[in-house]
Design a protein around this motif. Structure first.
Motif, PDB file in Angstrom:
ATOM      1  N   TYR A   1      49.815  59.884  31.615  1.00 19.58           N
ATOM      2  CA  TYR A   1      49.887  59.264  32.935  1.00 19.58           C
ATOM      3  C   TYR A   1      51.330  59.255  33.416  1.00 19.58           C
TER       4      TYR A   1
ATOM      5  N   ARG B   1      54.359  57.584  42.853  1.00 17.74           N
ATOM      6  CA  ARG B   1      54.426  58.867  42.160  1.00 17.74           C
ATOM      7  C   ARG B   1      55.658  58.886  41.262  1.00 17.74           C
TER       8      ARG B   1
ATOM      9  N   GLU C   1      46.212  57.980  48.292  1.00 21.50           N
ATOM     10  CA  GLU C   1      45.371  58.248  47.123  1.00 21.50           C
ATOM     11  C   GLU C   1      45.899  57.472  45.928  1.00 21.50           C
ATOM     12  N   TYR C   2      45.002  56.731  45.301  1.00 19.62           N
ATOM     13  CA  TYR C   2      45.368  55.960  44.118  1.00 19.62           C
ATOM     14  C   TYR C   2      45.220  56.825  42.884  1.00 19.62           C
ATOM     15  N   GLN C   3      46.057  56.546  41.906  1.00 16.68           N
ATOM     16  CA  GLN C   3      45.972  57.210  40.612  1.00 16.68           C
ATOM     17  C   GLN C   3      46.326  56.197  39.532  1.00 16.68           C
ATOM     18  N   GLN C   4      45.946  56.467  38.319  1.00 10.93           N
ATOM     19  CA  GLN C   4      46.310  55.600  37.200  1.00 10.93           C
ATOM     20  C   GLN C   4      47.770  55.874  36.845  1.00 10.93           C
TER      21      GLN C   4
END
Length: 87
Positions: A43, A30, A8-11
């Motif tokens: 973020y 992470r 899962e990608y996140q900013q």
């Protein structure tokens, strides 16, 4: 494509430790450390030792220590002259 196998990608905000340069990008990394970005959102923060802001290739401060090739250095070291060189 199979479901549930892709990360899962996140900013994430990446920060260059040497210059303090920060940029926002998508990542699967992470981090427990967070930072507030320019848009007011918080973020995760990933610290890096080097980025395009501090890398010598991108900043133009690259040093060219090796101008000669291996053969030229060998010939200089052992005193061999190039037969095709102009006298």
């Amino acid at each position: 494509m199979k479901q549930g196998i892709h990360p899962e990608y996140q900013q994430v905000v990446f920060m260059d430790s040497t210059t303090g340069f920060k940029f926002l990008s998508g990542s699967t990394r992470r981090s427990q450390e967070t930072v507030e970005w320019e848009d007011g959102n918080t973020y995760p923060l990933i610290r890096m030792e080097i980025s395009s802001d501090s890398h010598p290739f991108y900043t133009g401060r690259q040093k060219f220590t090796q101008a000669d090739g291996r053969v030229d250095r060998f010939n200089k070291k052992y005193g061999l002259a190039d037969k095709n060189a102009a006298k």
